[in-house]
Write a protein that holds these residues in place. Sequence first.
Motif, PDB file in Angstrom:
ATOM      1  N   LEU A 202       0.783  -1.245  -0.008  1.00 22.59           N
ATOM      2  CA  LEU A 202      -0.050   0.034  -0.091  1.00 22.59           C
ATOM      3  C   LEU A 202       0.725   1.266  -0.145  1.00 22.59           C
ATOM      4  O   LEU A 202       1.968   1.266   0.563  1.00 22.59           O
ATOM      5  N   GLN A 203       0.345   2.425  -0.543  1.00 23.09           N
ATOM      6  CA  GLN A 203       1.247   3.601  -0.803  1.00 23.09           C
ATOM      7  C   GLN A 203       2.031   3.566  -1.317  1.00 23.09           C
ATOM      8  O   GLN A 203       3.156   4.315  -1.296  1.00 23.09           O
ATOM      9  N   SER A 204       2.291   2.561  -2.320  1.00 30.22           N
ATOM     10  CA  SER A 204       3.410   2.543  -3.319  1.00 30.22           C
ATOM     11  C   SER A 204       3.161   2.639  -4.770  1.00 30.22           C
ATOM     12  O   SER A 204       2.140   2.734  -5.156  1.00 30.22           O
ATOM     13  N   ASP A 205       4.244   2.879  -5.288  1.00 27.39           N
ATOM     14  CA  ASP A 205       4.087   2.784  -7.040  1.00 27.39           C
ATOM     15  C   ASP A 205       4.344   1.391  -7.359  1.00 27.39           C
ATOM     16  O   ASP A 205       5.358   0.809  -7.127  1.00 27.39           O
ATOM     17  N   VAL A 206       3.500   1.030  -8.651  1.00 27.84           N
ATOM     18  CA  VAL A 206       3.560  -0.178  -9.036  1.00 27.84           C
ATOM     19  C   VAL A 206       3.187  -0.231 -10.582  1.00 27.84           C
ATOM     20  O   VAL A 206       2.509   0.675 -10.919  1.00 27.84           O
ATOM     21  N   LEU A 207       4.167  -0.868 -11.340  1.00 28.97           N
ATOM     22  CA  LEU A 207       4.312  -1.007 -12.723  1.00 28.97           C
ATOM     23  C   LEU A 207       3.293  -2.077 -13.258  1.00 28.97           C
ATOM     24  O   LEU A 207       3.561  -3.232 -12.869  1.00 28.97           O
ATOM     25  N   LEU A 208       2.694  -1.780 -14.156  1.00 23.97           N
ATOM     26  CA  LEU A 208       1.482  -2.969 -14.896  1.00 23.97           C
ATOM     27  C   LEU A 208       2.040  -3.020 -16.189  1.00 23.97           C
ATOM     28  O   LEU A 208       1.777  -2.124 -17.143  1.00 23.97           O
ATOM     29  N   PRO A 209       2.844  -4.205 -16.544  1.00 26.11           N
ATOM     30  CA  PRO A 209       3.284  -4.449 -17.800  1.00 26.11           C
ATOM     31  C   PRO A 209       2.094  -4.717 -18.904  1.00 26.11           C
ATOM     32  O   PRO A 209       1.077  -5.432 -18.696  1.00 26.11           O
ATOM     33  N   CYS A 210       2.436  -4.459 -20.199  1.00 22.77           N
ATOM     34  CA  CYS A 210       1.390  -4.668 -20.932  1.00 22.77           C
ATOM     35  C   CYS A 210       2.478  -4.616 -22.382  1.00 22.77           C
ATOM     36  O   CYS A 210       2.404  -3.449 -23.062  1.00 22.77           O
ATOM     37  N   ASN A 211       2.851  -5.773 -23.005  1.00 21.09           N
ATOM     38  CA  ASN A 211       3.456  -5.995 -24.266  1.00 21.09           C
ATOM     39  C   ASN A 211       2.968  -6.941 -25.149  1.00 21.09           C
ATOM     40  O   ASN A 211       2.476  -7.981 -24.930  1.00 21.09           O
ATOM     41  N   PHE A 212       2.648  -6.170 -26.546  1.00 23.27           N
ATOM     42  CA  PHE A 212       2.006  -7.222 -27.491  1.00 23.27           C
ATOM     43  C   PHE A 212       3.421  -7.217 -28.348  1.00 23.27           C
ATOM     44  O   PHE A 212       4.107  -6.448 -28.918  1.00 23.27           O
ATOM     45  N   SER A 213       3.410  -8.420 -29.190  1.00 27.09           N
ATOM     46  CA  SER A 213       4.371  -8.850 -30.243  1.00 27.09           C
ATOM     47  C   SER A 213       4.124  -8.051 -31.551  1.00 27.09           C
ATOM     48  O   SER A 213       2.818  -7.513 -31.945  1.00 27.09           O
ATOM     49  N   PRO A 214       5.020  -7.838 -32.321  1.00 29.73           N
ATOM     50  CA  PRO A 214       4.847  -6.996 -33.741  1.00 29.73           C
ATOM     51  C   PRO A 214       3.986  -7.948 -34.540  1.00 29.73           C
ATOM     52  O   PRO A 214       3.453  -7.365 -35.491  1.00 29.73           O
ATOM     53  N   GLY A 215       3.829  -9.230 -34.129  1.00 29.47           N
ATOM     54  CA  GLY A 215       2.807  -9.815 -35.127  1.00 29.47           C
ATOM     55  C   GLY A 215       1.452  -9.478 -35.118  1.00 29.47           C
ATOM     56  O   GLY A 215       0.716  -9.519 -35.914  1.00 29.47           O
ATOM     57  N   LEU A 216       1.081  -8.951 -33.845  1.00 30.03           N
ATOM     58  CA  LEU A 216      -0.242  -8.585 -33.770  1.00 30.03           C
ATOM     59  C   LEU A 216      -0.392  -7.087 -34.181  1.00 30.03           C
ATOM     60  O   LEU A 216      -1.393  -6.641 -34.628  1.00 30.03           O
ATOM     61  N   ILE A 217       0.928  -6.257 -33.949  1.00 29.99           N
ATOM     62  CA  ILE A 217       0.506  -4.853 -34.355  1.00 29.99           C
ATOM     63  C   ILE A 217       0.761  -4.761 -35.818  1.00 29.99           C
ATOM     64  O   ILE A 217       0.182  -3.764 -36.317  1.00 29.99           O
ATOM     65  N   GLY A 218       1.692  -5.391 -36.356  1.00 29.01           N
ATOM     66  CA  GLY A 218       1.867  -5.106 -37.872  1.00 29.01           C
ATOM     67  C   GLY A 218       3.038  -4.117 -37.847  1.00 29.01           C
ATOM     68  O   GLY A 218       3.365  -3.489 -37.170  1.00 29.01           O
ATOM     69  N   LEU A 219       3.494  -4.137 -39.290  1.00 27.15           N
ATOM     70  CA  LEU A 219       4.703  -3.142 -39.509  1.00 27.15           C
ATOM     71  C   LEU A 219       4.220  -1.590 -39.837  1.00 27.15           C
ATOM     72  O   LEU A 219       5.040  -0.949 -39.990  1.00 27.15           O
ATOM     73  N   ASN A 220       2.962  -1.448 -40.020  1.00 25.32           N
ATOM     74  CA  ASN A 220       2.274  -0.077 -40.213  1.00 25.32           C
ATOM     75  C   ASN A 220       2.304   0.608 -38.927  1.00 25.32           C
ATOM     76  O   ASN A 220       1.426   0.458 -38.102  1.00 25.32           O
ATOM     77  N   THR A 221       3.353   1.723 -38.858  1.00 26.44           N
ATOM     78  CA  THR A 221       3.218   2.349 -37.780  1.00 26.44           C
ATOM     79  C   THR A 221       2.308   3.587 -37.666  1.00 26.44           C
ATOM     80  O   THR A 221       2.098   4.283 -36.410  1.00 26.44           O
ATOM     81  N   THR A 222       1.529   3.869 -38.585  1.00 30.81           N
ATOM     82  CA  THR A 222       0.369   4.796 -38.951  1.00 30.81           C
ATOM     83  C   THR A 222      -1.138   4.090 -38.720  1.00 30.81           C
ATOM     84  O   THR A 222      -2.030   4.949 -38.934  1.00 30.81           O
ATOM     85  N   ALA A 223      -0.985   2.823 -38.519  1.00 30.37           N
ATOM     86  CA  ALA A 223      -2.319   2.179 -38.276  1.00 30.37           C
ATOM     87  C   ALA A 223      -2.959   2.747 -37.148  1.00 30.37           C
ATOM     88  O   ALA A 223      -2.396   3.158 -36.090  1.00 30.37           O
ATOM     89  N   ASP A 224      -4.278   2.339 -37.459  1.00 30.68           N
ATOM     90  CA  ASP A 224      -5.352   2.862 -36.114  1.00 30.68           C
ATOM     91  C   ASP A 224      -5.395   1.675 -34.938  1.00 30.68           C
ATOM     92  O   ASP A 224      -6.364   1.172 -34.853  1.00 30.68           O
ATOM     93  N   ILE A 225      -3.978   1.649 -34.443  1.00 30.49           N
ATOM     94  CA  ILE A 225      -4.184   0.641 -33.277  1.00 30.49           C
ATOM     95  C   ILE A 225      -3.804   1.465 -32.274  1.00 30.49           C
ATOM     96  O   ILE A 225      -3.227   2.224 -32.037  1.00 30.49           O
ATOM     97  N   ALA A 226      -4.713   1.095 -31.131  1.00 29.11           N
ATOM     98  CA  ALA A 226      -4.436   1.597 -29.461  1.00 29.11           C
ATOM     99  C   ALA A 226      -4.619   0.424 -28.445  1.00 29.11           C
ATOM    100  O   ALA A 226      -5.299  -0.575 -28.690  1.00 29.11           O
TER     101      ALA A 226
END
Length: 291
Positions: free
Chosen positions: A76-100
Amino acid sequence: MWLLLLLPCVRADSRCKSDLISSINITAKLQSDILLPCNFELTLFKSDMTADIASVWRESPCKSELVLSLNVTTALQSDVLLPCNFSPGLIGLNTTADIAAVWSHRNMTVNNLVEITLQGQTMYWKNYNRQIKTFSSVSASGNFSILLRNVTQSDEGLYQCDLFNGTGCRIAYQEMHLRFDDSPADGFLTWLVTAGALGGGVVLLVFLITIYICAKRSTNSSNESVSRELYPPEVPHDAVEYTLENPIYDAAVQSETHSSFRAEKGNSAETAVYTAVKKVKRKERKPEEVQ
């Protein structure tokens, strides 16, 4: 020749009619299961269209797969990191894609927290920007982790990171179960408070016992004093010493000191004097009788 070119176009338009085939009203009870029917005639599915429909279904990116589920423990009363990482296969190579990625806290209700786009733009719900820190510089690589500051008891529970492609198309998601533990400092403080409470209870008990003993002794002393005043000790008649120097004086003193004792025996002051004189005379005659 003109008619031959027109017929294929008419046929193409006939495949995209989007006709309303049926409309049904369905009545059901609350908290019950309900079947929503959707049936099409086989004549709508041409032999050359079946392969296209199947390929579109297989290639749809809206799979909504659970990629990862983690348990995160913090204090309690501390800072905690919640990780969330997705592989490039899910995101794709298009950096301008409507992904969020959209973070939400799910307990009794679902509360959306923040949306992080692939380009690093963030949008907060309510005032969560005061508690949540994002890392927009690394979101292009598929890292949508967040930092919760100064967590409280209400922050415990399930957190979900959903990856969307466009609007309403969830590609995948991750789950984080946030729990709180008792730190050593908190455990020591709890032990210290408990020990202090027990020690204070023991001291208070000893203090009360001491007060009780002192009060008991004071009461007994008072009772003995009152008893002596009301009931003076009786002196046996045989314990009185008689002397030859002044027997009449001794008898008078004994009469004043033990008047209560003589009253109980039925003797008066004159009787005591006479008795004392008589005893003295008897003692004086004994040597003469021996001679």
